[in-house]
Scaffold this active site. Structure first.
Site, PDB file in Angstrom:
ATOM      1  CD  GLU A 113     -19.320  29.358  -3.742  1.00 10.49           C
ATOM      2  OE1 GLU A 113     -18.194  29.869  -3.342  1.00 10.49           O
ATOM      3  OE2 GLU A 113     -20.215  30.029  -3.922  1.00 10.49           O
ATOM      4  CE  LYS A 115     -12.287  29.020   3.993  1.00  9.46           C
ATOM      5  NZ  LYS A 115     -10.655  29.119   3.957  1.00  9.46           N
ATOM      6  CG  ASP A 117      -5.212  26.744   1.348  1.00 15.59           C
ATOM      7  OD1 ASP A 117      -5.116  27.849   1.846  1.00 15.59           O
ATOM      8  OD2 ASP A 117      -4.589  25.743   1.825  1.00 15.59           O
ATOM      9  CE1 TYR A 225     -14.073  34.094  -2.605  1.00 14.15           C
ATOM     10  CE2 TYR A 225     -12.763  32.436  -3.607  1.00 14.15           C
ATOM     11  CZ  TYR A 225     -12.889  33.632  -2.542  1.00 14.15           C
ATOM     12  OH  TYR A 225     -12.015  34.038  -1.944  1.00 14.15           O
ATOM     13  CE  LYS A 312      -9.860  26.006   7.342  1.00 12.96           C
ATOM     14  NZ  LYS A 312      -9.337  27.302   7.795  1.00 12.96           N
ATOM     15  CB  CYS A 406      30.324  16.440   7.399  1.00  7.74           C
ATOM     16  SG  CYS A 406      29.360  15.289   6.143  1.00  7.74           S
ATOM     17  CB  CYS A 409      33.313  13.168   5.091  1.00  5.51           C
ATOM     18  SG  CYS A 409      32.855  15.043   5.055  1.00  5.51           S
ATOM     19  CB  CYS A 424      29.615  18.692   4.167  1.00  6.12           C
ATOM     20  SG  CYS A 424      30.937  17.851   3.959  1.00  6.12           S
ATOM     21  CB  CYS A 430      31.603  14.774   1.818  1.00  7.62           C
ATOM     22  SG  CYS A 430      29.983  14.293   2.643  1.00  7.62           S
TER      23      CYS A 430
HETATM   24  S1  IVH Z   1     -16.632  33.725   0.529  1.00  4.27           S
HETATM   25  C1  IVH Z   1     -18.038  37.234   2.617  1.00  4.27           C
HETATM   26  N1  IVH Z   1     -16.105  31.462  -1.068  1.00  4.27           N
HETATM   27  O1  IVH Z   1     -11.603  32.113   2.244  1.00  4.27           O
HETATM   28  C2  IVH Z   1     -17.669  35.683   2.197  1.00  4.27           C
HETATM   29  N2  IVH Z   1     -14.383  32.778   0.260  1.00  4.27           N
HETATM   30  O2  IVH Z   1     -11.974  32.523   5.205  1.00  4.27           O
HETATM   31  C3  IVH Z   1     -16.309  35.885   1.391  1.00  4.27           C
HETATM   32  N3  IVH Z   1     -12.295  31.217   0.079  1.00  4.27           N
HETATM   33  O3  IVH Z   1     -11.233  35.814   2.347  1.00  4.27           O
HETATM   34  C4  IVH Z   1     -15.734  34.811   0.951  1.00  4.27           C
HETATM   35  N4  IVH Z   1     -12.837  29.868  -1.188  1.00  4.27           N
HETATM   36  O4  IVH Z   1     -10.020  34.122   0.830  1.00  4.27           O
HETATM   37  C5  IVH Z   1     -15.626  32.301  -0.355  1.00  4.27           C
HETATM   38  N5  IVH Z   1     -15.748  29.763  -2.376  1.00  4.27           N
HETATM   39  C6  IVH Z   1     -15.286  30.609  -1.431  1.00  4.27           C
HETATM   40  C7  IVH Z   1     -14.023  30.741  -1.190  1.00  4.27           C
HETATM   41  C8  IVH Z   1     -13.531  31.746  -0.090  1.00  4.27           C
HETATM   42  C9  IVH Z   1     -11.865  30.314  -0.555  1.00  4.27           C
HETATM   43  C10 IVH Z   1     -11.364  32.287   0.951  1.00  4.27           C
HETATM   44  C11 IVH Z   1     -11.334  33.605   0.979  1.00  4.27           C
HETATM   45  C12 IVH Z   1     -11.902  34.148   2.090  1.00  4.27           C
HETATM   46  C13 IVH Z   1     -11.293  33.273   3.083  1.00  4.27           C
HETATM   47  C14 IVH Z   1     -12.417  33.382   4.208  1.00  4.27           C
END
Ligand code: IVH
Length: 668
Positions: A113, A115, A117, A225, A312, A406, A409, A424, A430
């Site tokens: 999946e 991740k 942010d 997710y 990551k 500044c 000026c 300023c 200016c």
């Molecule tokens: S699973 C027990 N899936 O990442 C598993 N987390 O560092 C629970 N996050 O707190 C998390 N995308 O806020 C999962 N596809 C994804 C995610 C995801 C983002 C975030 C989530 C979690 C943090 C973990």
């Protein structure tokens, strides 16, 4: 309409409106016009007002939020909200796989999946309805932000279908799409306000807004997710997500099921690059064991499950040397420090400069010239300095001291109480501020003057031809065309652009003046409420703050602007040139297509507007004002004392009834 009829209609409208929300916000499909959607919503709101006994917090009408401030209640999570352990290399993923293989002897699959942010959320659904939304908090307890979550249109308030468990939780990430974030920052910039750092923090802040109508206006989105509950539809995580998709949740289409690590690595390589094209921020890939039973076999550590890992994306940062700090003065006089760096390659681009934001940040970093600094660049944010490598500092290196005068000026900088930004104060002398103000004046959303870019303004200013906005209207073909790189053609283009700008509507002229904190929206509000520059000029503090979206800070800034002689002179001059300084009355008569194809009946007497004005408005906006109610009637605009026969017929035929306010709002 009797109670039973009303109940049926309310339910039908709620269903229809949620269905449209789903198509638009989850499936990205546009199946109904905004107008029709608004009309249905108005009808629902009206019925809900008349029949308060059918009030329901999960009605689509509740998605606009409320402007009552709330304190969040802390609630305990039914299941801990764990985090994930991180991997930064493929070797670490191989180790993760080895740990699984050690315990699990059968074949297994991985779900990959994105991740996301953003900020995590846990939703509880009971009998198909959203009952609670809680932030992560410390993993054990979080804030109950249900009221705010209800305003997020892609989150279902009621589930689709009927094969969902009686009670379950679903977890996901709340995000602010880049587009929404960029628009928000553009607005802040235009209003001369400090910018937001990134979509993640903005989403988290918005989710925790005390006022749910603010959350509603910020257009958050959410991806899910993870499902939790005593009874779930499948033993497979992937399958559960696909089923949750059918219930109406937004599940990423990029979630994939794989049988071996090579496929997982391909997925990582693909998204390492393609993530830059996604509408929301991602910071890695999550790899999860697909089978829930095998997940249980693997178990948990204190903080994270052993059955999942987050890869990551490479931290997009690098170390380089700070060569110098320069200072930019914006049109409002705000001074921004900029770090000049030894060029360094980060995330595929060469970075030479990074923002240092303000004096406090410089102080906190305790940064010295020639220091080795760490620079970070997310795909989405301006590069920034995150730290200093003190070990590489020579005792002779000099600390960066924020300038006191500044750079453009020489005026002594000021710092307003409670603000970190230094200004300023030399608004009219200016050069940077003057050029910035002219650039703002001619910009697309303001006067939109063709042929006048940053470079041209620089030339006109350097030659002393333009020392302020007013001078633009004193330009002649002769004095422009003798300038470097300017021919007769460009001179003509500029002059035509200036001539055309005299028709630019008042709200844009007001915005173009560059009054601090008066962005496009505020300018529109001011014009709508006060109609002319004279009225705005003479409005006192109390009158100004009565206007929607105008708070104390904006009101003070407006009063301050009009207290200066040079501003009054500028406005008088521009008025003489023919620029618009009052609302265009003809505009009220301008034709639109907003009511195209609609048959509208007017009935009763009205408070704000006469029947004939109403009729004109219907026609001017493409609608047809009809006398008798029939099956073909789309709306009845009802005032006081609507005739009983008409009322009965309207109800009988199920024609929506709207008030004069609803009608006027529709035309805005
Ligand atoms: S699973 C027990 N899936 O990442 C598993 N987390 O560092 C629970 N996050 O707190 C998390 N995308 O806020 C999962 N596809 C994804 C995610 C995801 C983002 C975030 C989530 C979690 C943090 C973990």
């Amino acid at each position: 309409m009797d109670k039973n009829e009303a109940q049926l209609r309310i339910e039908q409208l709620r269903k229809e409106l949620e269905e449209h929300n789903y198509s638009y916000y989850v499936l990205n499909q546009h199946v109904i016009s905004d107008f029709d959607f608004d009309m249905k919503m108005k009808e629902l709101e009206k019925l809900e007002n008349c029949f308060p006994e059918f009030f329901n917090l999960n009605s689509p009408s509740q998605r606009v939020g409320s402007d009552i401030n709330v304190e969040f209640e802390q609630v305990e999570h039914s299941y801990l909200m764990l985090s994930l352990s991180n991997a930064y290399s493929k070797e670490e993923i191989i180790d993760f796989d080895k740990r699984i293989r050690k315990i699990i002897e059968t074949d297994y699959e991985y779900v990959c999946e994105l991740k996301f942010d953003g900020t995590s959320i846990s939703l509880l659904y009971e009998n198909g309805e959203l009952v609670r939304a809680v932030t992560r908090g410390d993993g054990v307890r979080g804030d109950d932000v249900t009221g705010n979550v209800r305003t997020i249109r892609s989150i279902p308030l009621k589930l689709r279908g009927n094969n969902y468990p009686a009670s379950f939780e679903i977890r996901g990430e709340i995000l602010m799409p880049f587009k929404v974030f960029d628009e928000l920052n553009a607005e802040l910039e235009q209003a001369g306000k400090p910018l937001l750092a990134n979509p993640r923090n903005t989403a988290a802040g918005t989710l925790k807004s005390k006022n749910s109508s603010v959350t509603a206006s910020r257009k958050l989105d959410a991806y899910f997710y993870y499902l939790l509950g005593e009874i779930l539809p499948s033993d497979e995580h992937y399958q559960n997500l696909q089923i949750a998709k059918k219930w109406g949740f937004k599940i990423s289409e990029h979630t994939k099921l794989y049988k071996n690590l090579n496929e997982v690595f391909d997925y990582i390589d693909k998204w390492n690059i393609e993530r830059h094209h996604l509408p929301v921020a991602t910071d890695g890939i999550v790899i999860k064991l697909n089978s829930k039973k095998l997940q249980e076999n693997m178990g948990l550590t204190a903080k994270s499950p052993r059955w999942a890992i987050a890869y990551k994306f490479k931290a997009e940062s690098a170390a380089t040397v700070l060569k110098s700090v320069s200072y930019q003065v914006g049109r409002t006089g705000a001074v921004t420090p900029v770090a000049n760096l030894e060029p360094v390659l980060i995330a595929g681009t060469i970075v030479k400069r990074a923002s240092l934001h303000n004096a406090d940040i410089i102080q906190n970093l305790d940064i010295h010239i020639n220091d080795t600094v760490f620079v970070e660049k997310g795909g989405e944010i301006i590069p920034k300095i995150t730290g200093v490598d003190i070990t590489r500092r020579h005792p002779m290196f000099q600390p960066v001291m924020f300038i006191e005068y500044c750079p453009e000026c020489g005026a002594r900088l000021i710092r307003n109480e409670g603000e970190t930004v230094r200004y300023c104060p030399n608004d009219n002398g200016c050069p940077s501020q003057i050029k910035g103000k002219i650039e703002h004046f001619v910009s697309r959303n303001a006067m939109d003057i063709d042929g006048l870019g940053q470079e041209t303004i620089e030339i006109l200013f350097n030659y002393g031809l333009v020392k302020g906005v007013a001078d633009l209207y004193r330009l002649t073909k002769e004095n422009i065309s003798v300038l470097e790189r300017m021919g007769e053609k460009s001179a003509e283009r500029i002059l035509t652009g200036l001539e055309v700008s005299k028709n630019v509507p008042f709200e844009r002229v007001l915005f173009a003046l560059g009054i601090r904190f008066v962005g496009e929206t505020v300018a529109k509000r001011l014009v709508k409420s006060l109609h002319s520059i004279e009225n705005i000029k003479s409005a006192d503090f109390d009158k100004l703050i009565e206007i929607d979206e105008i708070g104390e800070r904006i009101a003070e800034s407006i009063i301050d602007y009009f207290s200066k002689k040079e501003h009054i002179e500028l406005i008088d001059f521009l008025k003489k040139q023919g620029l618009q300084f009052k609302i265009d009355e003809k505009k009220l008569g301008i034709q639109t297509d907003k009511l195209k194809g609609l048959n509208i009946v007017i009935s009763g007497t009205f408070e704000k507007i006469s029947r004939s004005e109403l009729k004109n408005l219907i026609e001017q906006n493409g609608g047809k004002n009809v006398g008798a109610i029939s099956k073909k009637t789309n709306y009845v605009v009802a005032g006081e004392n609507m005739g009983p026969n008409k009322l009965e017929k309207t109800i009988q035929l199920g024609v929506p009834i709207i008030s004069e306010d609803d009608f006027l709002k529709m035309l805005d």
